[in-house]
Design an enzyme around this catalytic site. Structure first.
Site, PDB file in Angstrom:
ATOM      1  N   GLY A  22      32.586  47.343  -3.868  1.00 52.36           N
ATOM      2  CA  GLY A  22      31.273  47.043  -4.079  1.00 52.36           C
ATOM      3  C   GLY A  22      30.899  47.847  -5.231  1.00 52.36           C
ATOM      4  O   GLY A  22      31.264  49.098  -5.433  1.00 52.36           O
ATOM      5  N   ASP A  54      31.153  35.469  -6.049  1.00 51.70           N
ATOM      6  CA  ASP A  54      30.862  36.747  -6.268  1.00 51.70           C
ATOM      7  C   ASP A  54      29.915  37.429  -5.411  1.00 51.70           C
ATOM      8  O   ASP A  54      29.010  36.476  -4.933  1.00 51.70           O
ATOM      9  CB  ASP A  54      30.471  37.099  -7.554  1.00 51.70           C
ATOM     10  CG  ASP A  54      31.784  36.973  -8.619  1.00 51.70           C
ATOM     11  OD1 ASP A  54      32.812  36.621  -8.292  1.00 51.70           O
ATOM     12  OD2 ASP A  54      31.554  37.234  -9.860  1.00 51.70           O
ATOM     13  N   GLN A  70      31.944  43.505   0.322  1.00 56.40           N
ATOM     14  CA  GLN A  70      31.929  44.507  -0.091  1.00 56.40           C
ATOM     15  C   GLN A  70      32.064  45.669   1.207  1.00 56.40           C
ATOM     16  O   GLN A  70      31.307  45.596   2.105  1.00 56.40           O
ATOM     17  CB  GLN A  70      30.689  44.730  -1.041  1.00 56.40           C
ATOM     18  CG  GLN A  70      30.261  44.213  -2.035  1.00 56.40           C
ATOM     19  CD  GLN A  70      28.942  44.031  -2.372  1.00 56.40           C
ATOM     20  OE1 GLN A  70      27.987  43.935  -1.284  1.00 56.40           O
ATOM     21  NE2 GLN A  70      28.411  43.909  -3.614  1.00 56.40           N
ATOM     22  N   ARG A  97      37.750  37.537  -0.445  1.00 58.41           N
ATOM     23  CA  ARG A  97      38.160  38.609  -1.393  1.00 58.41           C
ATOM     24  C   ARG A  97      37.300  39.832  -1.177  1.00 58.41           C
ATOM     25  O   ARG A  97      36.210  39.768  -1.146  1.00 58.41           O
ATOM     26  CB  ARG A  97      37.719  38.092  -2.759  1.00 58.41           C
ATOM     27  CG  ARG A  97      38.102  39.130  -3.997  1.00 58.41           C
ATOM     28  CD  ARG A  97      37.816  38.757  -5.160  1.00 58.41           C
ATOM     29  NE  ARG A  97      36.711  38.674  -5.476  1.00 58.41           N
ATOM     30  CZ  ARG A  97      36.036  37.899  -6.354  1.00 58.41           C
ATOM     31  NH1 ARG A  97      36.678  36.725  -6.939  1.00 58.41           N
ATOM     32  NH2 ARG A  97      34.774  37.946  -6.740  1.00 58.41           N
TER      33      ARG A  97
HETATM   34  P1  FDA Z   1      38.170  52.651  -7.328  1.00 57.96           P
HETATM   35  O1  FDA Z   1      37.133  52.874  -7.827  1.00 57.96           O
HETATM   36  O2  FDA Z   1      38.458  53.869  -6.418  1.00 57.96           O
HETATM   37  O3  FDA Z   1      39.185  52.840  -8.432  1.00 57.96           O
HETATM   38  C1  FDA Z   1      40.654  53.143  -8.161  1.00 57.96           C
HETATM   39  C2  FDA Z   1      41.179  53.624  -9.441  1.00 57.96           C
HETATM   40  O4  FDA Z   1      41.350  52.305 -10.184  1.00 57.96           O
HETATM   41  C3  FDA Z   1      40.414  54.446 -10.358  1.00 57.96           C
HETATM   42  O5  FDA Z   1      40.678  55.805 -10.244  1.00 57.96           O
HETATM   43  C4  FDA Z   1      40.849  54.233 -11.791  1.00 57.96           C
HETATM   44  O6  FDA Z   1      41.981  54.653 -12.171  1.00 57.96           O
HETATM   45  C5  FDA Z   1      40.913  52.445 -11.588  1.00 57.96           C
HETATM   46  N1  FDA Z   1      39.634  51.949 -11.903  1.00 57.96           N
HETATM   47  C6  FDA Z   1      38.889  51.460 -11.123  1.00 57.96           C
HETATM   48  N2  FDA Z   1      37.720  50.644 -11.889  1.00 57.96           N
HETATM   49  C7  FDA Z   1      38.077  51.049 -13.226  1.00 57.96           C
HETATM   50  C8  FDA Z   1      37.527  50.773 -14.418  1.00 57.96           C
HETATM   51  N3  FDA Z   1      36.164  50.113 -14.485  1.00 57.96           N
HETATM   52  N4  FDA Z   1      38.049  51.320 -15.462  1.00 57.96           N
HETATM   53  C9  FDA Z   1      39.092  51.681 -15.621  1.00 57.96           C
HETATM   54  N5  FDA Z   1      39.833  52.324 -14.519  1.00 57.96           N
HETATM   55  C10 FDA Z   1      39.022  51.721 -13.148  1.00 57.96           C
HETATM   56  N6  FDA Z   1      32.156  44.010  -7.029  1.00 57.96           N
HETATM   57  C11 FDA Z   1      31.096  43.502  -6.448  1.00 57.96           C
HETATM   58  O7  FDA Z   1      30.089  43.952  -5.870  1.00 57.96           O
HETATM   59  N7  FDA Z   1      31.122  42.065  -6.416  1.00 57.96           N
HETATM   60  C12 FDA Z   1      31.906  41.158  -6.698  1.00 57.96           C
HETATM   61  O8  FDA Z   1      31.928  40.080  -6.409  1.00 57.96           O
HETATM   62  C13 FDA Z   1      33.186  41.815  -7.158  1.00 57.96           C
HETATM   63  N8  FDA Z   1      34.535  41.371  -7.663  1.00 57.96           N
HETATM   64  C14 FDA Z   1      35.381  41.849  -7.996  1.00 57.96           C
HETATM   65  C15 FDA Z   1      36.536  41.200  -8.038  1.00 57.96           C
HETATM   66  C16 FDA Z   1      37.947  41.601  -8.384  1.00 57.96           C
HETATM   67  C17 FDA Z   1      39.307  40.715  -8.415  1.00 57.96           C
HETATM   68  C18 FDA Z   1      37.885  43.281  -8.408  1.00 57.96           C
HETATM   69  C19 FDA Z   1      39.311  43.903  -8.531  1.00 57.96           C
HETATM   70  C20 FDA Z   1      36.679  43.832  -8.331  1.00 57.96           C
HETATM   71  C21 FDA Z   1      35.700  43.190  -7.979  1.00 57.96           C
HETATM   72  N9  FDA Z   1      34.558  43.926  -7.781  1.00 57.96           N
HETATM   73  C22 FDA Z   1      33.434  43.364  -7.276  1.00 57.96           C
HETATM   74  C23 FDA Z   1      34.347  45.337  -8.230  1.00 57.96           C
HETATM   75  C24 FDA Z   1      34.349  46.123  -7.049  1.00 57.96           C
HETATM   76  O9  FDA Z   1      33.418  46.184  -6.095  1.00 57.96           O
HETATM   77  C25 FDA Z   1      34.827  47.897  -7.624  1.00 57.96           C
HETATM   78  O10 FDA Z   1      33.414  48.129  -8.140  1.00 57.96           O
HETATM   79  C26 FDA Z   1      35.870  47.962  -8.520  1.00 57.96           C
HETATM   80  O11 FDA Z   1      37.013  47.354  -8.117  1.00 57.96           O
HETATM   81  C27 FDA Z   1      36.105  49.383  -8.623  1.00 57.96           C
HETATM   82  O12 FDA Z   1      36.951  49.857  -7.189  1.00 57.96           O
HETATM   83  P2  FDA Z   1      38.245  49.814  -6.801  1.00 57.96           P
HETATM   84  O13 FDA Z   1      38.469  49.284  -5.545  1.00 57.96           O
HETATM   85  O14 FDA Z   1      39.249  49.449  -7.872  1.00 57.96           O
HETATM   86  O15 FDA Z   1      38.638  51.577  -6.664  1.00 57.96           O
END
Ligand code: FDA
Length: 309
Positions: free
Chosen positions: A186, A132, A161, A182
């Site tokens: 962020g 991570d 990120q 991956r």
């Molecule tokens: P965005 O935030 O734009 O969300 C898109 C849509 O998804 C939202 O409108 C909502 O509908 C839904 N959604 C997103 N998050 C949600 C939540 N918490 N609850 C409910 N609905 C939600 N970060 C990091 O800094 N280090 C890491 O190692 C990781 N590892 C990681 C692994 C995996 C498999 C994922 C999917 C994510 C991470 N992250 C992470 C977290 C990542 O940085 C980010 O904060 C979240 O994925 C939210 O961003 P989205 O890309 O989903 O888009």
């Protein structure tokens, strides 16, 4: 960044809140939306359900910023036992962990020693380990760490990120060693001299990085997981893959347990690789606060639990 998001990310680091908030029953109840339970068995049971829909998982045993190196060994032992159990039960589960859970704040060498033990065991069992990525103060050190491990072990991936300006340069440097990446947006609070602040800018950069990574899947056959719940971005990535002639089964999306589950099932049905990341464990407070910060509307869900029995 919205005020709500800033407050929640501040709360994730606040010691008083870390010690007190997890004791409230309504918060413990609300956490279940994102976590099938606190034990590996809970997470394995959830995996069995997901596998019925052709969705394998990745496990993270929650923990970060340990204060004593003896805790690093405890955390590493947990992963070693977990990998053995996964191997015995013949179930498709990878692992992903935070380096500060195995001593990164205290000793680079000890962290490397613990991580190599985990990776070696994983390789013996035909399993893979992802790192991570934590806040920006760890990025240089984590890249050095990854390069050191990757020389010896090819079953290791790294999360990067899209909100950081530097990520394209980091990727282009790493590409020489055929990394497994991956890509995520962020999850931490970062200053604007190093990170995009506006959602649109982060999304645009995610897509730029994705285009580069798609080309590298094609040229070098590297493994890339697009870690996002953003359906618009997923669609852009799918379109770009079609445009350059990359087959569906070369694309991998990763999403978190409990978020957009129906869309996860749909991706699997359509023939894309999709893997769900399941976090479990007792130390869920900072991780949970970051999930709330990603969508401050989730706070209403927590509030609603106050009124449950
Ligand atoms: P965005 O935030 O734009 O969300 C898109 C849509 O998804 C939202 O409108 C909502 O509908 C839904 N959604 C997103 N998050 C949600 C939540 N918490 N609850 C409910 N609905 C939600 N970060 C990091 O800094 N280090 C890491 O190692 C990781 N590892 C990681 C692994 C995996 C498999 C994922 C999917 C994510 C991470 N992250 C992470 C977290 C990542 O940085 C980010 O904060 C979240 O994925 C939210 O961003 P989205 O890309 O989903 O888009």
């Amino acid at each position: 960044m919205s005020a709500g998001r800033s407050i929640l990310l501040w709360g994730s680091k606040n010691n008083w809140m870390r010690n007190h908030v997890p004791k409230f029953r309504f918060v413990r109840h609300a956490v279940k939306k994102f976590m099938p339970g606190e034990t590996a068995t809970d997470a394995i049971n959830a995996t069995r359900e997901l596998l019925k829909k052709n969705i394998p998982t990745t496990f993270t045993h929650l923990g970060e910023n340990i204060k004593d190196l003896s805790e690093a060994e405890t955390a590493a032992n947990h992963y070693l036992e977990l990998i053995d159990r996964i191997n015995k039960e013949k179930i498709d589960i990878e692992v992903s962990l935070k380096l500060t859970q195995i001593g990164f704040d205290l000793s680079f060498e000890k962290t490397l020693e613990c991580f190599k033990q985990i990776t070696k065991r994983a390789r013996e069992c035909g399993n893979n380990v992802f790192i991570d990525i934590e806040d920006s103060s760890y990025v240089d050190k984590t890249l050095d760490f990854y390069k050191k491990v990757k020389v010896e072990y090819d079953n290791v991936g790294l999360c990067l990120q899209a909100y950081l300006y530097r990520t394209m340069d980091d990727l282009k440097e790493l590409i020489q060693i055929n990394p497994w990446i991956r890509l995520v947006k962020g999850a931490y609070k970062e200053p604007e001299n190093i990170a995009f602040k506006k959602k649109k800018d982060v999304d645009d950069n995610f897509f730029e990085l994705s285009k580069y990574l798609l080309s590298q899947i094609q040229e070098r056959g590297i493994r890339v997981a697009f870690g996002t719940h953003d359906l618009k971005l997923q669609q852009q990535i799918r379109n770009e893959a079609t445009k350059i002639g990359l087959a569906k089964n070369k694309l991998e999306f990763q999403m978190l347990y409990g978020i957009k589950s129906a869309e996860q099932y749909k991706l699997a049905e359509e023939g894309y690789n999709i893997r769900t990341l399941i976090s479990y464990g007792e130390f869920w407070y900072p991780w949970y606060m970051r999930r709330l910060a990603e969508r401050p509307a989730n706070v209403w869900f927590v509030a609603k639990n106050i009124f449950r029995n």
